[in-house]
Design a protein around this motif. Structure first.
Motif, PDB file in Angstrom:
ATOM      1  N   ALA A 191      -4.696   9.133  -5.028  1.00 45.62           N
ATOM      2  CA  ALA A 191      -4.716   7.758  -4.531  1.00 45.62           C
ATOM      3  C   ALA A 191      -5.654   7.634  -3.339  1.00 45.62           C
ATOM      4  O   ALA A 191      -6.466   6.695  -3.261  1.00 45.62           O
ATOM      5  N   LEU A 192      -5.586   8.589  -2.413  1.00 45.21           N
ATOM      6  CA  LEU A 192      -6.460   8.517  -1.235  1.00 45.21           C
ATOM      7  C   LEU A 192      -7.922   8.710  -1.624  1.00 45.21           C
ATOM      8  O   LEU A 192      -8.820   8.112  -1.023  1.00 45.21           O
TER       9      LEU A 192
ATOM     10  N   PHE B  23       0.811  -1.214   0.000  1.00 48.58           N
ATOM     11  CA  PHE B  23       0.000   0.000   0.000  1.00 48.58           C
ATOM     12  C   PHE B  23       0.849   1.269   0.000  1.00 48.58           C
ATOM     13  O   PHE B  23       0.653   2.174  -0.821  1.00 48.58           O
ATOM     14  N   TRP B  24       1.793   1.328   0.904  1.00 49.83           N
ATOM     15  CA  TRP B  24       2.605   2.546   1.044  1.00 49.83           C
ATOM     16  C   TRP B  24       3.405   2.818  -0.220  1.00 49.83           C
ATOM     17  O   TRP B  24       3.556   3.956  -0.645  1.00 49.83           O
ATOM     18  N   PHE B  25       3.879   1.731  -0.823  1.00 53.91           N
ATOM     19  CA  PHE B  25       4.657   1.877  -2.037  1.00 53.91           C
ATOM     20  C   PHE B  25       3.778   2.482  -3.139  1.00 53.91           C
ATOM     21  O   PHE B  25       4.199   3.365  -3.883  1.00 53.91           O
ATOM     22  N   GLY B  26       2.525   2.026  -3.201  1.00 55.16           N
ATOM     23  CA  GLY B  26       1.585   2.564  -4.191  1.00 55.16           C
ATOM     24  C   GLY B  26       1.370   4.049  -4.006  1.00 55.16           C
ATOM     25  O   GLY B  26       1.346   4.815  -4.972  1.00 55.16           O
ATOM     26  N   LEU B  27       1.229   4.467  -2.745  1.00 54.49           N
ATOM     27  CA  LEU B  27       1.031   5.901  -2.468  1.00 54.49           C
ATOM     28  C   LEU B  27       2.225   6.720  -2.945  1.00 54.49           C
ATOM     29  O   LEU B  27       2.072   7.751  -3.608  1.00 54.49           O
ATOM     30  N   VAL B  28       3.423   6.231  -2.613  1.00 57.06           N
ATOM     31  CA  VAL B  28       4.627   6.961  -2.989  1.00 57.06           C
ATOM     32  C   VAL B  28       4.766   6.998  -4.514  1.00 57.06           C
ATOM     33  O   VAL B  28       5.069   8.039  -5.110  1.00 57.06           O
TER      34      VAL B  28
ATOM     35  N   THR C  95     -10.091  -1.667   0.693  1.00 53.55           N
ATOM     36  CA  THR C  95      -9.447  -0.377   0.955  1.00 53.55           C
ATOM     37  C   THR C  95      -9.406  -0.131   2.469  1.00 53.55           C
ATOM     38  O   THR C  95     -10.194  -0.717   3.208  1.00 53.55           O
ATOM     39  N   PRO C  96      -8.502   0.740   2.919  1.00 51.38           N
ATOM     40  CA  PRO C  96      -8.387   0.991   4.364  1.00 51.38           C
ATOM     41  C   PRO C  96      -9.675   1.567   4.956  1.00 51.38           C
ATOM     42  O   PRO C  96     -10.511   2.106   4.246  1.00 51.38           O
ATOM     43  N   GLU C  97      -9.800   1.451   6.244  1.00 49.56           N
ATOM     44  CA  GLU C  97     -10.938   2.027   6.971  1.00 49.56           C
ATOM     45  C   GLU C  97     -10.915   3.557   6.841  1.00 49.56           C
ATOM     46  O   GLU C  97      -9.831   4.150   6.749  1.00 49.56           O
TER      47      GLU C  97
END
Lengths: 317, 402, 290
Positions: A216-217, A84-89, A146-148
């Motif tokens: 992304a968010l 997930f974090w990699f996708g955001l970056v 997806t995250p909460e």
């Protein structure tokens, strides 16, 4: 870089506010409160990023829609394949890269030409993605798991804090002095040895990092990606609205503009669901006509005038 | 949580407004029956602003009818009048998500109706699931809803994987062996195309011109020209209202003489028969499986008449009808088990409902009782020409333009 | 087929040119970026639709009424808002502020229309016979649109070229600082640009309503096209706007015949971007005009 102490106060403040917002608000607000807060914080992140190029140099960009959309697109393409974090970056850096690529040629034109050119580039990217998706046989993409909402909210707060600090550092560092010199007189700035071209393109690239992550968010919130929605020119216009309403010479104006418009539209939307866009339009016209330097700029001026009157002889720093 | 929640978001509301709200609430409680609050959003502004009136007009008709008949019948209590709590979602799915959360947690609505359009249903699925709040879908028709794996939302219309084979069966039944396809680059059309293409191939129907166009299209001369050159027996326009109208304008100019001319969404809408009448409209086809003249559904004609009387225009045979039917499903479920959300979910998942478009029954997320069909304009009225079981007329090849 | 494509492209382009010329008048004189321009066309379209539907007024009468109403609106906006704004704000700030003022006005106009008439598309039939000549077959409304656009643009050009007042407006567009010194009546030029600029947008809308469904949101695409065209042709350059309009009209018809309809926007924006890369001041803009 004159004095880090210049930043220390506001950065520390931003950190405290962000921590409070991230960990205290969710306990107080209900589900809806968190949704509202997420929207607000994402807008804050967007306006802070926009101001780095457009606020400081006067190159008004309608290109943010492309950066938000490109970030969202890269994020959904890598969804499930990378952490997930990699996708955001990756989303952030893709948008930044896109800005660096188009920035060079685009920033050769000025004024309204630049405004409409960035609109054209954003629409071009939008329809390119629409065509790519159609040729892949895609009709909107779903994201499962997806995250909460509260976690998305906390990430948004973190992002907004980063965007604010970026805008702040860019404003009060030597980099910012160069950018503002471009706004005052680009030819003169060039003659004094400022590398105008690199500064502008650099600022464009920097200002595109955050919107990529915002994109992304945003799709995490709905779990659905569709290019027409994510590349909406309306988004770029709304960013400009917030920045000009607040005043866009520093990070505080856009912050106030975002707060003002979000809270106002929230109040109106709740109490006058039918009329609220009309009222919003009227308020906007009023603000621009009455406060040409934005809410923040006008307020600072008034306060300065008052304090001058109170303490004669003393000048504001 | 409820009170805290209120504090944070209401703090900023003008004191006056809060006071009136409070006194209104007290006033309401003083009355014998408190209304049932039903929430939904509609994209009144934004790119769907032009499309959604046909849906919310059906909702409003339903509310008025139920209230005129003494209120919503609720199992275990006396009937209560319906009060709508509705907002504009500005054609943004993220707004829809946000507002439905507000309606559930703050406005404390008793029931929910669905928003407009597939992306909005998809965005809302997880919300319904999280709050265990049943939402009967209406204007959504995507296979993606199944992929979402939610138990609290049901699709209103048939997904394209069910629709496409039926369309091809119809084409075979009238001897069509070649087609040109014009597809709008929006999710619903693209999904239909994806499922239609292999079906056409399987049935041995030759695909001639096969173009896609963006929502910004303003001129179809080139596209319709290629259709004319191809000489296919069918034009399949996977189009939305405004580009459907553009197709007709261009096909008239270029005298497209093709027996089957189908436009995805458009010919059933009121403005279409303002812009085109007589021979231009005659023979055009669209998707849908409803007609007020189908006597097997006793509620169909009264709905049509009531809608005409209230709105002074025809209902859309697809969106108005399914929106109204989604209200009927909710109404019948509430009459059976009351307002408990878990019981509602159970009964909606298992019962068969009697609606203006005949029986509806869900299996998983899908309505399995209704067979998808096709409509054709004949003598100025839309008639069902497929499937045969419910047809109200037989297909007639399109005969030129005015 | 080629003749058909080119002719249809010209009719589409003529309306774009009409919108762009009027947008350019407003920008060229006052430096106001009117992103509510398409919404003025929407107002004209509704006027034409309602007059026809409720009172049987034929569209060619609306071709006079719609511009009268939108022109009056322009006059009121100028007197009530922009005259003051232009006195207080100067330079680049005018462009930024006006963008936002018009964004607000656009929100008000669009959403008022949507409240009053709902989002439902509206349409009527008029001039809908088919005319054939030289292998071309088009709906009459296209010919009417072409004729109206040619007459209206011709009238503006003639005014700017041959009347002493028009000369002043032209001088103002070309060099603002100098024109004030030589005693050109700036207030008249601004009033003229506001009234005629808005009136022509209303006229374009009344024409469009004959062949395109009327909705509260129909203006947006015309605003975008208008801006693309005037940047393409060079800001403030009236002739550039006419040629730019025709270029975009032809790209939309003949251009997509060569490439495919799905490339419509890639083509238009691609050409637009390419032109600005080669000539940062637009096709016919003067160097350093920004």
């Amino acid at each position: 870089m004159k004095a880090p102490s210049w930043f220390a106060g506001p950065i520390g403040g931003a950190l405290v506010v962000a921590l409070l917002a991230a960990f205290v608000v969710p306990g107080m607000a209900g589900d809806y409160g968190i949704e509202f807060a997420t929207t607000l914080v994402l807008w804050i992140a967007l306006v802070q990023s926009w101001v780095i190029l457009s606020g400081y140099t006067g190159y008004v960009s309608l290109g943010h829609a492309a950066f938000v959309g490109a970030g969202a697109y890269v994020f959904i393409l890598t969804w499930g394949a990378v952490p997930f974090w990699f996708g955001l970056v990756a989303a952030g850096f893709t948008s930044g890269l896109l800005a660096l690529i188009v920035g060079g040629p685009c920033l050769r034109v000025r004024g309204p030409y630049f405004v409409i050119l960035t609109l054209g580039v954003a629409e071009f990217v939008k329809y390119a993605v629409i065509n790519i998706e159609a040729s892949l046989g895609k009709f909107g993409r779903l994201m499962i798991g997806t995250p909460e909402p509260v976690d998305i909210y906390r990430m948004a707060v973190g992002l907004a804090a980063i965007a604010f600090v970026m805008a702040l550092v860019a404003r009060y560092s030597r980099f910012g002095v160069g950018l503002r010199a471009i706004r005052e007189n680009e030819v003169a700035a060039e003659m004094t040895g400022i590398r105008v071209r690199w500064l502008k393109v650099g600022a464009f690239g920097l200002s595109a990092l955050v919107p990529g992550v915002v994109g992304a968010l945003m799709i995490c919130r709905t779990g659905y990606f569709e290019p027409l929605q994510m590349f909406s020119p309306q988004l770029s216009l709304t960013i400009i609205t917030m920045c000009v309403a607040g005043g866009s010479d520093n990070p505080w104006g856009p912050l106030i503009g975002a707060l003002f418009l979000n809270i106002l539209s929230e109040l109106l939307w709740d109490s006058a669901p039918e009329l609220y866009t009309v009222i919003l339009g009227v308020v906007l016209v009023f603000v621009v006509l009455r406060m040409p330097e934005g809410i923040y700029g006008t307020a600072v001026k008034r306060l300065a005038r008052r304090s001058r009157k109170a303490v004669p002889g003393e000048t504001t720093p | 949580m409820g009170t805290k929640n209120r504090k944070i978001t209401r703090r900023t509301v003008l004191a006056g407004a809060a006071a009136t709200g409070a006194s209104f609430a007290i006033h309401r409680r003083a009355r014998a029956v408190e209304p049932v609050k039903i929430g939904f959003t509609m994209p009144k502004t934004g790119y769907l602003g032009v499309a959604c009136p046909v849906a919310y007009q059906a909702y409003e008709l339903w509310r008025d009818q139920v209230n005129a008949a003494g209120g919503l019948k609720i199992a275990g209590s006396e009937p209560r009048p319906i009060e709508f709590i509705s907002y504009d979602d500005q054609s943004e799915p993220s707004k829809t998500v946000q507002i439905y959360q507000k309606m559930i947690t703050q406005d404390k609505v008793d029931l929910l109706l669905s928003p407009y359009g597939t992306p909005f249903h998809l965005a809302l699925g997880p919300v319904a699931e999280r709050h265990k709040f049943p939402i009967v879908g209406s204007t959504s028709n995507s296979t993606l809803l199944r992929d979402l794996g939610v138990k609290y939302m049901w699709a209103g219309q048939q997904a394209p994987d069910v629709y496409a084979p039926e369309m091809v069966k119809f084409m075979q039944s009238v001897g069509i062996d070649s087609a040109s396809m014009l597809t709008l680059q929006l999710p619903a059309s693209l999904e239909f195309k994806k499922f239609l293409t292999p079906e056409l191939e399987k049935a041995g129907i030759r695909l001639d011109a096969n173009d896609e166009y963006p929502n910004s299209i303003t001129d179809m001369t080139a596209m319709v020209g290629s259709v004319k050159a191809a000489g296919s027996k069918a034009v399949l326009g996977l189009s939305y209202p405004l580009d459907s109208a553009l197709y007709v304008k261009t096909a008239r100019e270029m005298k497209i003489d093709v027996p089957m001319q189908l436009l995805f969404i458009g010919p059933a809408l009121p403005f279409f028969s303002q812009q085109y009448t007589g021979a231009d409209l005659e023979g055009l086809m669209t998707i849908g499986e409803w007609s007020p003249s189908q006597t097997a559904w006793p509620k169909a004609k009264p709905f049509y008449d009531a809608y005409m009387a209230k709105w002074n225009e025809k209902p859309d045979y697809l969106d108005s009808v399914i929106s109204y039917a989604s209200c009927e499903i909710l109404e019948q479920a509430v009459a059976k088990v009351g307002l408990d959300h878990e019981k509602l979910r159970e009964v909606i998942s298992t019962d068969t409902f009697d609606t203006i478009k005949g029986p509806i029954k869900f299996d998983g997320n899908d309505n399995v009782a209704t067979k998808p069909g096709l409509l054709q304009v004949q003598n100025g009225e839309l008639e069902i020409v497929w499937p045969k079981e419910i047809a109200t007329a037989t297909f007639k090849p399109k005969q030129g333009w005015s | 087929m080629i003749a058909q494509l080119v002719f249809v492209g010209l009719t589409t382009g003529a309306i774009y040119a009409l919108i762009a010329v009027s947008l350019n008048l407003i920008y060229g004189t006052m430096r106001l970026l009117n992103i509510g321009h398409g919404d003025m066309a929407m107002v004209g379209a509704y006027i034409s639709f309602w007059l026809f539907t409720l009172a049987d007024v034929p569209p060619y009468v609306s071709f006079l009424i719609a511009p009268a109403v939108s022109g009056l609106f322009g006059l009121l906006l100028y007197r009530g808002m922009f005259a003051g704004l232009l006195r207080r704000v100067q330079g680049d700030a005018v462009e930024g502020s006006s963008l936002l003022v018009f964004f607000g006005i656009s929100m008000v106009v669009q959403n008022s229309a949507s409240l009053l008439f709902s989002g439902t598309p509206r349409a009527y039939r008029y001039f809908d016979g088919i005319v054939e000549f030289g292998g071309i077959a088009v709906t009459e409304s296209r010919l009417v649109a072409l004729a109206v656009a040619v007459v209206a643009i011709g009238a503006v050009l003639a005014f700017l070229k041959f009347s002493i007042w028009g000369l002043g407006v032209r001088a103002l567009i070309q060099n603002r600082a100098a024109s004030a010194i030589v005693g050109i009546n700036v207030d008249f030029a601004f009033t003229f640009a506001s009234v005629v600029g808005f009136a022509l947008a209303g006229l374009a809308g009344a024409v469009i309503s004959m062949y395109q469904a009327v909705t509260p949101f129909m203006g947006g695409p015309y605003t975008t096209v208008g801006f693309v065209v005037i940047i393409l042709g060079g800001l403030g350059n009236i002739n550039g706007a006419i040629i730019g309009g025709l270029v975009v009209g032809l790209l939309e018809t003949a251009g997509i015949a060569l490439t495919g309809p799905n490339f419509r926007d890639l083509l238009i924006y691609g050409v637009f971007i390419a032109v600005l890369m080669l000539r940062p001041q637009g096709l016919f803009g003067r160097k350093g005009a920004h």
